[in-house]
Structures are given as structure tokens and as C-alpha cells.
Design a protein around this motif. Sequence first.
Motif, PDB file in Angstrom:
ATOM      1  N   LYS A   1      19.466  59.545  56.428  1.00 44.86           N
ATOM      2  CA  LYS A   1      19.052  58.331  56.876  1.00 44.86           C
ATOM      3  C   LYS A   1      18.577  58.261  58.467  1.00 44.86           C
ATOM      4  CE  LYS A   1      22.437  55.444  54.204  1.00 44.86           C
ATOM      5  NZ  LYS A   1      23.516  54.642  54.374  1.00 44.86           N
ATOM      6  N   ARG A   2      19.273  58.991  59.368  1.00 39.28           N
ATOM      7  CA  ARG A   2      18.764  59.163  60.668  1.00 39.28           C
ATOM      8  C   ARG A   2      17.352  59.893  60.678  1.00 39.28           C
ATOM      9  NH1 ARG A   2      22.492  62.455  62.444  1.00 39.28           N
ATOM     10  NH2 ARG A   2      20.958  64.276  62.390  1.00 39.28           N
ATOM     11  N   ASP A   3      17.290  60.932  59.944  1.00 41.71           N
ATOM     12  CA  ASP A   3      16.044  61.625  59.846  1.00 41.71           C
ATOM     13  C   ASP A   3      14.751  60.733  59.253  1.00 41.71           C
ATOM     14  OD1 ASP A   3      17.181  63.686  60.967  1.00 41.71           O
ATOM     15  OD2 ASP A   3      17.299  65.061  59.222  1.00 41.71           O
ATOM     16  N   ALA A   4      15.234  59.977  58.278  1.00 38.00           N
ATOM     17  CA  ALA A   4      14.211  59.165  57.717  1.00 38.00           C
ATOM     18  C   ALA A   4      13.635  57.913  58.489  1.00 38.00           C
ATOM     19  CB  ALA A   4      14.776  58.444  56.176  1.00 38.00           C
ATOM     20  N   VAL A   5      14.696  57.428  59.463  1.00 33.20           N
ATOM     21  CA  VAL A   5      14.367  56.258  60.227  1.00 33.20           C
ATOM     22  C   VAL A   5      13.529  57.097  61.380  1.00 33.20           C
ATOM     23  CG1 VAL A   5      15.273  54.773  62.079  1.00 33.20           C
ATOM     24  CG2 VAL A   5      16.412  54.994  60.019  1.00 33.20           C
ATOM     25  N   ALA A   6      13.739  57.993  61.870  1.00 29.88           N
ATOM     26  CA  ALA A   6      12.986  58.811  63.077  1.00 29.88           C
ATOM     27  C   ALA A   6      11.593  58.895  62.404  1.00 29.88           C
ATOM     28  CB  ALA A   6      13.687  60.264  63.426  1.00 29.88           C
ATOM     29  N   LEU A   7      11.429  59.409  61.020  1.00 27.46           N
ATOM     30  CA  LEU A   7      10.120  59.755  60.777  1.00 27.46           C
ATOM     31  C   LEU A   7       9.478  58.343  60.543  1.00 27.46           C
ATOM     32  CD1 LEU A   7       8.282  61.677  59.349  1.00 27.46           C
ATOM     33  CD2 LEU A   7       9.258  61.430  57.239  1.00 27.46           C
ATOM     34  N   ALA A   8      10.001  57.507  60.134  1.00 29.96           N
ATOM     35  CA  ALA A   8       9.348  56.020  59.804  1.00 29.96           C
ATOM     36  C   ALA A   8       8.893  55.567  61.207  1.00 29.96           C
ATOM     37  CB  ALA A   8      10.210  55.042  59.146  1.00 29.96           C
ATOM     38  N   LEU A   9       9.691  55.700  62.457  1.00 28.11           N
ATOM     39  CA  LEU A   9       9.380  55.057  63.302  1.00 28.11           C
ATOM     40  C   LEU A   9       8.244  55.926  64.195  1.00 28.11           C
ATOM     41  CD1 LEU A   9      12.782  54.152  64.778  1.00 28.11           C
ATOM     42  CD2 LEU A   9      11.082  52.577  64.004  1.00 28.11           C
ATOM     43  N   SER A  10       8.300  57.210  63.946  1.00 30.08           N
ATOM     44  CA  SER A  10       7.380  58.215  64.725  1.00 30.08           C
ATOM     45  C   SER A  10       5.962  58.322  63.888  1.00 30.08           C
ATOM     46  CB  SER A  10       8.047  59.564  65.003  1.00 30.08           C
ATOM     47  OG  SER A  10       8.088  60.035  63.820  1.00 30.08           O
TER      48      SER A  10
ATOM     49  N   GLY B   1      11.090  59.506  48.538  1.00 38.39           N
ATOM     50  CA  GLY B   1      11.833  59.154  47.313  1.00 38.39           C
ATOM     51  C   GLY B   1      12.801  58.248  47.556  1.00 38.39           C
ATOM     52  N   VAL B   2      12.581  57.308  48.522  1.00 39.22           N
ATOM     53  CA  VAL B   2      13.600  56.237  48.801  1.00 39.22           C
ATOM     54  C   VAL B   2      12.975  54.999  48.434  1.00 39.22           C
ATOM     55  CG1 VAL B   2      15.008  57.594  50.337  1.00 39.22           C
ATOM     56  CG2 VAL B   2      13.400  56.001  51.131  1.00 39.22           C
ATOM     57  N   SER B   3      13.582  53.921  48.349  1.00 34.47           N
ATOM     58  CA  SER B   3      12.957  52.529  48.369  1.00 34.47           C
ATOM     59  C   SER B   3      12.513  51.921  49.524  1.00 34.47           C
ATOM     60  CB  SER B   3      14.234  51.516  47.593  1.00 34.47           C
ATOM     61  OG  SER B   3      15.013  50.974  48.526  1.00 34.47           O
ATOM     62  N   PRO B   4      11.464  51.490  49.608  1.00 30.57           N
ATOM     63  CA  PRO B   4      10.883  50.671  50.972  1.00 30.57           C
ATOM     64  C   PRO B   4      11.856  49.940  51.434  1.00 30.57           C
ATOM     65  CG  PRO B   4       9.257  50.793  49.215  1.00 30.57           C
ATOM     66  CD  PRO B   4      10.518  51.348  48.355  1.00 30.57           C
ATOM     67  N   GLU B   5      12.691  48.956  50.692  1.00 33.27           N
ATOM     68  CA  GLU B   5      13.619  48.183  51.008  1.00 33.27           C
ATOM     69  C   GLU B   5      14.656  48.841  51.730  1.00 33.27           C
ATOM     70  OE1 GLU B   5      12.321  48.076  47.909  1.00 33.27           O
ATOM     71  OE2 GLU B   5      11.214  46.453  48.064  1.00 33.27           O
ATOM     72  N   GLY B   6      15.260  49.888  51.076  1.00 31.90           N
ATOM     73  CA  GLY B   6      16.139  50.693  51.919  1.00 31.90           C
ATOM     74  C   GLY B   6      15.769  51.255  53.067  1.00 31.90           C
ATOM     75  N   LEU B   7      14.784  51.721  53.125  1.00 32.47           N
ATOM     76  CA  LEU B   7      14.203  52.600  54.598  1.00 32.47           C
ATOM     77  C   LEU B   7      14.440  51.484  55.621  1.00 32.47           C
ATOM     78  CD1 LEU B   7      13.483  54.767  56.214  1.00 32.47           C
ATOM     79  CD2 LEU B   7      11.286  54.626  55.132  1.00 32.47           C
ATOM     80  N   ARG B   8      13.528  50.088  55.185  1.00 31.78           N
ATOM     81  CA  ARG B   8      13.363  48.925  55.964  1.00 31.78           C
ATOM     82  C   ARG B   8      14.715  48.726  56.798  1.00 31.78           C
ATOM     83  NH1 ARG B   8       9.860  47.192  52.341  1.00 31.78           N
ATOM     84  NH2 ARG B   8       7.698  47.551  52.884  1.00 31.78           N
ATOM     85  N   GLY B   9      15.642  48.590  55.747  1.00 30.86           N
ATOM     86  CA  GLY B   9      17.141  48.415  56.053  1.00 30.86           C
ATOM     87  C   GLY B   9      17.654  49.346  57.143  1.00 30.86           C
ATOM     88  N   TRP B  10      17.557  50.422  56.888  1.00 29.98           N
ATOM     89  CA  TRP B  10      17.907  51.665  57.855  1.00 29.98           C
ATOM     90  C   TRP B  10      17.266  51.528  59.162  1.00 29.98           C
ATOM     91  CZ3 TRP B  10      16.864  56.216  53.686  1.00 29.98           C
ATOM     92  CH2 TRP B  10      17.733  56.044  52.771  1.00 29.98           C
ATOM     93  N   VAL B  11      16.005  51.449  59.331  1.00 30.15           N
ATOM     94  CA  VAL B  11      15.311  51.234  60.537  1.00 30.15           C
ATOM     95  C   VAL B  11      15.908  49.781  61.188  1.00 30.15           C
ATOM     96  CG1 VAL B  11      13.157  50.491  61.490  1.00 30.15           C
ATOM     97  CG2 VAL B  11      13.314  52.328  59.639  1.00 30.15           C
ATOM     98  N   LYS B  12      16.062  48.931  60.445  1.00 28.77           N
ATOM     99  CA  LYS B  12      16.445  47.561  61.244  1.00 28.77           C
ATOM    100  C   LYS B  12      17.921  47.859  61.658  1.00 28.77           C
ATOM    101  CE  LYS B  12      18.030  43.069  60.055  1.00 28.77           C
ATOM    102  NZ  LYS B  12      18.156  41.692  59.114  1.00 28.77           N
ATOM    103  N   GLN B  13      18.770  48.335  61.058  1.00 29.20           N
ATOM    104  CA  GLN B  13      20.268  48.833  61.373  1.00 29.20           C
ATOM    105  C   GLN B  13      20.155  49.645  62.496  1.00 29.20           C
ATOM    106  OE1 GLN B  13      23.047  47.261  60.565  1.00 29.20           O
ATOM    107  NE2 GLN B  13      23.644  47.978  62.250  1.00 29.20           N
TER     108      GLN B  13
END
Length: 101
Positions: free
Chosen positions: A16-25, A38-50
Motif C-alpha cells: 500500500k505504501r509503495d502504491a501510494v508513493a507511485l500514485a503521488l509521484s 491490479g488494484v481497484s481505483p477506489e481502493g487506491l484512492r482510499g489509501w492515498v487519502k489515508q
Amino acid sequence: MSTKSNTSKRYTAEFKRDAVALALSSDKTVTEVARDLGVSPEGLRGWVKQAKINRGEGPAGALTTAEREELVRLRRKVREQEQTIEVLGEATAFFAQQKTK
């Protein structure tokens, strides 16, 4: 009615930490990054928000992950103490009845 599946995947904190870092960068959208991982967009958005909340960048009053975990722990402890109090109350009533016989 919830549309979430009961068979949702569990991801490690590191993933999750790596996915968030990738999404933000990334120059990609969260949806594109999610698809790549291979994750849901809603899930990744939630991880980024948290993650933003955990860094103090969330809305006022939003709970950090640590605060959420503590709240769950404290609610469990209260529930256990309430059960103990109930049992002690029943035992007190029982022994009070026995004493009057």
C-alpha cells in the motif's frame, strides 16, 4: 446496499505504501496507476487519502491510522469491561439472594 465483495484482497502495508508513493509521484491518474498495479481505483484512492491524513494533510477531525487502531482497541476493551460488569452484577444478585435464604 454495499457493493463490496466479501472476497476482497488484502494487501500488505508495504504494498500500500509503495502504491501510494507511485500514485503521488506518477504523471498517471490514480485510475491508471491502479490498473497497472491490479488494484481497484477506489481502493487506491482510499489509501492515498489515508496516507495524506496520516501526514497531517487531511481534513480537520480525520483520524490517522494509529488513531483508528487505538479507537478499535479501546472499543473492544470497553465491550469486555461491560461484559465483566454485567457478570459481576449477576453474581452479586445471586449471592445476595443466597444470603437471604
